[in-house]
Design a protein around this motif. Structure first.
Motif, PDB file in Angstrom:
ATOM      1  N   CYS A  58       0.666  -1.131   0.028  1.00 34.85           N
ATOM      2  CA  CYS A  58      -0.248   0.082  -0.215  1.00 34.85           C
ATOM      3  C   CYS A  58       1.557   1.164   0.031  1.00 34.85           C
ATOM      4  CB  CYS A  58      -0.849   0.037   1.281  1.00 34.85           C
ATOM      5  SG  CYS A  58      -1.972   1.142   1.399  1.00 34.85           S
ATOM      6  N   THR A  59       1.378   1.829  -0.983  1.00 40.92           N
ATOM      7  CA  THR A  59       2.108   3.039  -1.033  1.00 40.92           C
ATOM      8  C   THR A  59       1.489   4.432  -0.354  1.00 40.92           C
ATOM      9  OG1 THR A  59       0.796   3.563  -3.357  1.00 40.92           O
ATOM     10  CG2 THR A  59       3.353   2.123  -3.705  1.00 40.92           C
ATOM     11  N   ALA A  60       0.317   4.176  -0.447  1.00 40.60           N
ATOM     12  CA  ALA A  60      -0.628   5.451   0.352  1.00 40.60           C
ATOM     13  C   ALA A  60       0.005   5.643   1.959  1.00 40.60           C
ATOM     14  CB  ALA A  60      -2.007   5.252   0.569  1.00 40.60           C
ATOM     15  N   ARG A  61       0.451   4.259   2.367  1.00 41.10           N
ATOM     16  CA  ARG A  61       1.236   4.006   3.345  1.00 41.10           C
ATOM     17  C   ARG A  61       2.656   4.667   3.923  1.00 41.10           C
ATOM     18  NH1 ARG A  61      -2.512  -1.262   4.590  1.00 41.10           N
ATOM     19  NH2 ARG A  61      -4.844   0.576   4.989  1.00 41.10           N
ATOM     20  N   ARG A  62       3.246   5.108   3.007  1.00 37.20           N
ATOM     21  CA  ARG A  62       4.727   4.877   2.917  1.00 37.20           C
ATOM     22  C   ARG A  62       4.832   6.146   2.601  1.00 37.20           C
ATOM     23  NH1 ARG A  62       7.957   0.822  -0.009  1.00 37.20           N
ATOM     24  NH2 ARG A  62       7.497  -0.303   1.734  1.00 37.20           N
ATOM     25  N   ILE A  63       3.706   7.442   2.310  1.00 34.29           N
ATOM     26  CA  ILE A  63       4.041   8.404   0.851  1.00 34.29           C
ATOM     27  C   ILE A  63       5.924   9.319   1.965  1.00 34.29           C
ATOM     28  CG2 ILE A  63       2.028   8.431   0.147  1.00 34.29           C
ATOM     29  CD1 ILE A  63       1.691  10.570   1.924  1.00 34.29           C
ATOM     30  N   ASP A  64       6.344  10.314   0.836  1.00 37.43           N
ATOM     31  CA  ASP A  64       6.915  10.903   1.996  1.00 37.43           C
ATOM     32  C   ASP A  64       6.457  12.127   1.893  1.00 37.43           C
ATOM     33  OD1 ASP A  64       9.780   9.372   0.713  1.00 37.43           O
ATOM     34  OD2 ASP A  64       8.906  10.014  -1.318  1.00 37.43           O
ATOM     35  N   LYS A 128     -17.328   7.988  -6.456  1.00 38.93           N
ATOM     36  CA  LYS A 128     -17.418   9.007  -6.073  1.00 38.93           C
ATOM     37  C   LYS A 128     -17.800   9.408  -4.429  1.00 38.93           C
ATOM     38  CE  LYS A 128     -17.566  11.022 -10.651  1.00 38.93           C
ATOM     39  NZ  LYS A 128     -16.550  11.616 -10.369  1.00 38.93           N
ATOM     40  N   ALA A 129     -18.207   8.911  -4.131  1.00 46.87           N
ATOM     41  CA  ALA A 129     -18.320   9.247  -2.600  1.00 46.87           C
ATOM     42  C   ALA A 129     -17.354   8.962  -1.462  1.00 46.87           C
ATOM     43  CB  ALA A 129     -19.762   8.392  -1.792  1.00 46.87           C
ATOM     44  N   LEU A 130     -16.325   8.167  -2.020  1.00 53.47           N
ATOM     45  CA  LEU A 130     -15.426   8.340  -1.361  1.00 53.47           C
ATOM     46  C   LEU A 130     -13.890   8.632  -0.724  1.00 53.47           C
ATOM     47  CD1 LEU A 130     -14.736   4.665  -2.873  1.00 53.47           C
ATOM     48  CD2 LEU A 130     -15.158   4.913  -0.420  1.00 53.47           C
ATOM     49  N   ASP A 131     -13.445   9.069  -0.135  1.00 57.97           N
ATOM     50  CA  ASP A 131     -12.542   9.540  -0.092  1.00 57.97           C
ATOM     51  C   ASP A 131     -11.467   9.263  -0.712  1.00 57.97           C
ATOM     52  OD1 ASP A 131     -10.372  11.722   0.776  1.00 57.97           O
ATOM     53  OD2 ASP A 131     -10.757  11.672   3.570  1.00 57.97           O
ATOM     54  N   ILE A 132     -10.401   9.326  -1.684  1.00 57.52           N
ATOM     55  CA  ILE A 132      -9.893   9.238  -1.808  1.00 57.52           C
ATOM     56  C   ILE A 132      -8.202   9.018  -1.427  1.00 57.52           C
ATOM     57  CG2 ILE A 132     -10.982   8.402  -4.231  1.00 57.52           C
ATOM     58  CD1 ILE A 132      -9.029  10.386  -4.853  1.00 57.52           C
ATOM     59  N   GLY A 133      -8.878  10.167  -0.327  1.00 60.59           N
ATOM     60  CA  GLY A 133      -6.982  10.640   0.545  1.00 60.59           C
ATOM     61  C   GLY A 133      -6.879  10.358   1.447  1.00 60.59           C
ATOM     62  N   ALA A 138       2.480   9.908   6.064  1.00 57.75           N
ATOM     63  CA  ALA A 138       3.855   9.549   5.634  1.00 57.75           C
ATOM     64  C   ALA A 138       4.560   9.456   7.451  1.00 57.75           C
ATOM     65  CB  ALA A 138       4.242  11.629   5.391  1.00 57.75           C
ATOM     66  N   ASP A 139       4.208   8.931   8.034  1.00 60.31           N
ATOM     67  CA  ASP A 139       4.557   9.201   9.444  1.00 60.31           C
ATOM     68  C   ASP A 139       4.173   8.314  10.399  1.00 60.31           C
ATOM     69  OD1 ASP A 139       2.221  10.047  10.309  1.00 60.31           O
ATOM     70  OD2 ASP A 139       2.507  11.652  10.800  1.00 60.31           O
ATOM     71  N   ASN A 140       3.918   6.801   9.872  1.00 63.07           N
ATOM     72  CA  ASN A 140       2.894   5.625  10.356  1.00 63.07           C
ATOM     73  C   ASN A 140       1.644   5.988  10.321  1.00 63.07           C
ATOM     74  OD1 ASN A 140       5.962   3.924   9.211  1.00 63.07           O
ATOM     75  ND2 ASN A 140       7.039   4.915  10.504  1.00 63.07           N
ATOM     76  N   TYR A 144      -2.871  12.193   8.835  1.00 62.57           N
ATOM     77  CA  TYR A 144      -3.431  11.868   7.610  1.00 62.57           C
ATOM     78  C   TYR A 144      -3.347  12.914   7.212  1.00 62.57           C
ATOM     79  CZ  TYR A 144      -4.000   6.781   9.378  1.00 62.57           C
ATOM     80  OH  TYR A 144      -3.877   5.547   9.334  1.00 62.57           O
ATOM     81  N   PRO A 145      -2.805  13.621   6.626  1.00 62.93           N
ATOM     82  CA  PRO A 145      -2.908  14.740   5.396  1.00 62.93           C
ATOM     83  C   PRO A 145      -3.613  15.103   4.711  1.00 62.93           C
ATOM     84  CG  PRO A 145      -0.985  13.985   4.663  1.00 62.93           C
ATOM     85  CD  PRO A 145      -1.322  13.025   6.298  1.00 62.93           C
TER      86      PRO A 145
END
Length: 336
Positions: A58-64, A128-133, A138-140, A144-145
């Motif tokens: 899951c790359t969203a959980r390891r972003i810079d 479309k109703a989902l929050d895709i962010g 970036a901090d484990n 969740y910015p």
């Protein structure tokens, strides 16, 4: 065999070698005073570290730590990529349960959204109703910015093409289902030919083969077509001939293997351009969409390279070509 015969054979071999060398020497190609064209992978997106990366990560959980507010595969991220200097934007598509094409990367929703389950098992309204962010951190998981900022940002493919009618896109089919190739061909046939001409598609072998049968004039690429193109060129390209497998298509070329191609870079690029084939160089061996994302990475390319460049950081790479700093990168051109 007499010495005279040996000498004659040696001269023939030498002459043949010289002809092959000259026919495939990059320095004999006509110079082109143009910059490379730039492909922004998923638009202007959040980056992530690739250590230990697999197809299940899951790359969203390891972003810079975020440097900009954009989320991949959204219309704002594409607009920002074009504004930064992208010539082409790559995007991912998933079919919905009710027959739409959603622009979204993941096979499942659990990684980067507040939804669950397989993406293609949902309707467009549900997606479309989902929050895709929702899942980016970036901090484990301490913060969740982008949570709450991605609601309603998931677009459809028709929405993207309507928003950017004059722009070029590379569309990624995220499966190996031939039915998806046929479905996409039916949709693309509804577009005017000039619009289709600014599109290319890549993905699994089976959907790409089905798409090509439905729209033979469209540039497409799959792993099978790439291997077929490169092997046929390796076998025959020394003559200057461009095999049929290399014509009217798309080649995503790992820079690791580029120097083995006859006439790399300029003679090769000239031949592909004459054959209506688009060449995009990706970094390294091409694993996990490796891109040229730093000034240092551009040193892998010859200084006079003028084909396509794949990048995950269009905001960092495009300014180098506007300011002329790209000239500091790259080594000597080489032919095979």
């Amino acid at each position: 065999m007499s010495k005279r015969s040996v000498r004659r054979i040696a001269l023939i071999v030498l002459g043949f070698s010289v002809l092959v060398y000259l026919n495939n020497s990059s320095w004999t190609a006509r110079p082109r005073a143009v910059r490379p064209w730039l492909l922004a992978h998923r638009g202007l997106a959040q980056t992530f570290h690739t250590e230990g990366l697999t197809n299940e990560t899951c790359t969203a959980r390891r972003i810079d730590p975020p440097e900009h507010p954009y989320l991949e595969n959204t219309i704002p991220s594409m607009a920002a990529a074009f504004a930064a200097g992208a010539d082409v934007v790559e995007l991912d598509i998933q079919p919905t349960r009710d027959g739409w094409w959603a622009v979204f990367h993941d096979w499942t929703l659990d990684c980067r959204t507040d939804g669950q389950g397989v993406t293609r098992e949902h309707t467009l309204a549900e997606l479309k109703a989902l929050d895709i962010g929702y899942g980016y951190t970036a901090d484990n998981g301490k913060t969740y910015p982008f949570r709450g900022k991605g609601i309603g940002l998931l677009p459809t493919l028709p929405e993207v093409l309507a928003r950017f009618p004059e722009r070029a896109f590379l569309i990624h089919i995220k499966s190996n289902d031939p039915a998806e190739g046929r479905l996409l061909a039916r949709y693309l046939k509804t577009l005017p030919p000039p619009r289709r001409a600014r599109l290319a598609v890549y993905g699994g072998d089976q959907p790409i083969a089905a798409l090509q049968r439905g729209l033979p004039e469209l540039r497409v690429m799959s792993r099978a077509s790439l291997i077929r193109s490169l092997l046929s060129y390796m076998a025959l390209g020394w003559t200057g001939y461009v095999p049929a497998a290399c014509r009217d298509t798309e080649i995503h070329l790992p820079v690791k293997f580029a120097h083995w191609l006859w006439g790399w870079p300029n003679r090769f690029l000239e031949r592909m351009a004459a054959a209506n084939t688009r060449v995009i160089v990706v970094a390294g061996s091409g694993e996990f969409s490796e891109g040229f994302d730093t000034p240092e990475s551009l040193k892998q390319l010859p200084p006079d390279y003028w084909g396509g460049i794949w990048t995950n950081r269009i905001d960092c790479i495009a300014p180098l070509f506007r300011t002329g700093k790209r000239g500091m990168a790259g080594g000597r051109s080489a032919s095979r």
